[in-house]
Every structure is written in structure tokens, then in C-alpha cells.
Enzyme design. Structure first.
Site, PDB file in Angstrom:
ATOM      1  N   HIS A 283      19.852  74.912  28.900  1.00  0.00           N
ATOM      2  CA  HIS A 283      21.272  74.741  29.180  1.00  0.00           C
ATOM      3  C   HIS A 283      21.990  74.145  27.973  1.00  0.00           C
ATOM      4  CE1 HIS A 283      19.509  74.991  33.207  1.00  0.00           C
ATOM      5  NE2 HIS A 283      20.704  75.367  33.629  1.00  0.00           N
TER       6      HIS A 283
ATOM      7  N   ASP B 284      22.397  78.393  29.599  1.00  0.00           N
ATOM      8  CA  ASP B 284      23.300  78.541  30.735  1.00  0.00           C
ATOM      9  C   ASP B 284      24.382  77.465  30.760  1.00  0.00           C
ATOM     10  OD1 ASP B 284      21.728  80.630  31.594  1.00  0.00           O
ATOM     11  OD2 ASP B 284      21.390  79.825  33.606  1.00  0.00           O
TER      12      ASP B 284
END
Length: 248
Positions: free
Chosen positions: A207, A59
Site C-alpha cells: 500500500h 493500493d
């Protein structure tokens, strides 16, 4: 779900990275699975297929040097992942987005401004999703974007964000476990969090943007060969379609 991390300063891309990114426009439209015509509004948390499979999803990127190094790791080990792109960062690092697509990874819409939308009017949600998809396709023309992940996992109490995503042709994408890599941690600590939570068919949330992701990249570099040696495979998240679409 996690605190919004401060943006990092723009990093200068190396000449080799830029060359790879430029070449991406020739192959980007083939990246990822086909766009589902009628995905369900169910938030998926499992991989395609069964058995010892895990889906790596990243992400808040792209993030310049960290994302480029992550892509190098994935390419070395022939692993495909899903990148949930933050529109403001797409503007910042267009060449990295092209590299992601050129390497055959799956693209996911993660909004342009990364704000919670669960209480927004559906048309506001729709405009945000369309803006982000348009940004991605301005960098990678014709790109397929089969998934949408809501920032902070905020799908709305009535599921409105997931419904709008499905209406826009994107499967709502959740996760089975999260690594909490926005908190200070070593690469080994992050790798151990994956080992402790890993189950067959899991979608894992990590992430590559929103902060310093060097420990995350180091953790992935250690984990991928380890899991492969233990018989795990790396799969994309599943796409579920409505009964009408299945019957065609």
C-alpha cells in the site's frame, strides 16, 4: 481484505514534485501496457513472463509525500510498478497521479469510494468503475487503465465484479501474497514478510495510501536493490485475453 484505514490530512507538495507532476501531462498517455480489448474475467495473480520475476502493486493511493518518496525510490532503481488508485485520493492528489503516469507506471482502477461491491447489482458496479476511470482520465487525459482491483478482494460469490471489470476492458487483478502493511510494523518486518512469501512470478500487494506508509517505502527501498542483486526482475502483472482476441 484489510480494515479501511483512516484518511490522512492533505500534505503540501514541494515545488520540485509539482514541477514533475506538471510535466507528466506530456507523456502520461504512454504509461503502462496497451488496453486489452477483450480481457478475461479471470483474476490474475502472476507477472508477465516467467522466472525470477515479481510484480510490485500498491493500493489505496496516492498519498502525497509517501507516494512521492516511493516514486523517487522506484525511479532511482529503474523499477516499474502498478498503482491501484482510489478515486477519492485521485481528487486529493492529482499532481501525484500525473507523476505516477509520467514515470511510466501502470495504472489500475481501485474504485472511487473503496467499498465492497460483491453483492451489488452489476450496473452499480459498472457505474463505480466508470466513475473512477473518468476521474483518472480527467487528471491524465487518455490514460490507459488495463487493470481493476476489487477493494478487499471482494469479487462477489458469482464473480460478478470481475466480469464487469473485464467488460469494461480491465483485467481483474489479484495477488499471490499480501504484506499486511496496514498493521503496525517496522520496515524490516515488512521486508521480511516479502522475503518469506516471494515466489517466481508473484504479484505482491502493498500500500502507498490509506495510512502512514513510511515503513512500506523504507521496506521497498531496502528490498529492491537486494532482490536485483539476487537476480530478480520487476515485471508488470499479466493481461489475459479471450480466445477471440488472441486469434486476431
Amino acid at each position: 481484505m484489510h480494515p479501511r484505514a483512516p484518511r490522512r490530512a492533505v500534505r503540501r507538495l514541494g515545488a520540485s514534485a509539482l514541477a514533475l507532476a506538471a510535466a507528466a501531462t506530456l507523456t502520461a498517455v504512454a504509461a503502462g501496457p496497451a488496453q486489452a480489448k477483450n480481457p478475461t474475467a479471470e483474476v490474475v495473480t502472476s507477472t508477465q513472463g516467467g522466472g525470477k520475476a515479481v510484480s510490485l502493486t500498491f493500493d489505496d493511493g496516492p498519498n502525497g509525500a509517501d507516494t512521492l518518496r516511493l516514486l523517487d525510490v522506484l525511479r532511482e532503481h529503474r523499477v516499474k510498478a502498478t498503482f491501484c488508485l482510489w478515486g477519492d485520493h485521485v481528487r486529493q492528489y492529482p499532481d501525484v497521479v500525473r507523476r505516477i503516469a509520467a514515470d511510466g507506471h501502470t495504472l489500475c482502477n481501485h474504485t472511487t469510494r473503496h467499498g465492497s461491491m460483491g453483492a451489488e447489482d452489476p450496473e452499480v458496479i459498472r457505474a463505480e468503475l466508470r466513475e473512477t476511470s473518468a476521474l483518472i482520465r480527467s487528471v491524465v487525459p487518455g490514460a490507459k487503465i488495463p487493470f481493476f482491483r476489487a477493494p478487499y478482494g471482494d469479487w462477489g460469490a458469482d464473480g460478478r465484479v470481475a466480469r464487469v471489470a473485464a467488460e469494461e476492458g480491465m483485467q481483474p487483478l489479484g495477488w499471490r501474497f499480501v504484506v499486511n502493511d496496514w498493521e503496525p510494523a517496522t520496515a524490516e518486518e515488512l521486508a521480511q514478510r516479502v522475503r518469506d512469501q516471494l515466489t517466481p512470478g508473484a504479484v505482491a500487494l502493498l500500500h502507498d495510501g490509506g495510512g502512514d506508509r513510511r515503513p512500506t517505502v523504507d521496506a521497498v527501498a531496502a528490498l529492491v536493490p537486494e532482490l536485483k542483486a539476487d537476480g530478480w526482475r520487476f515485471a508488470r502483472p499479466e493481461v489475459r485475453v479471450t480466445a477471440a482476441e488472441e486469434g486476431r
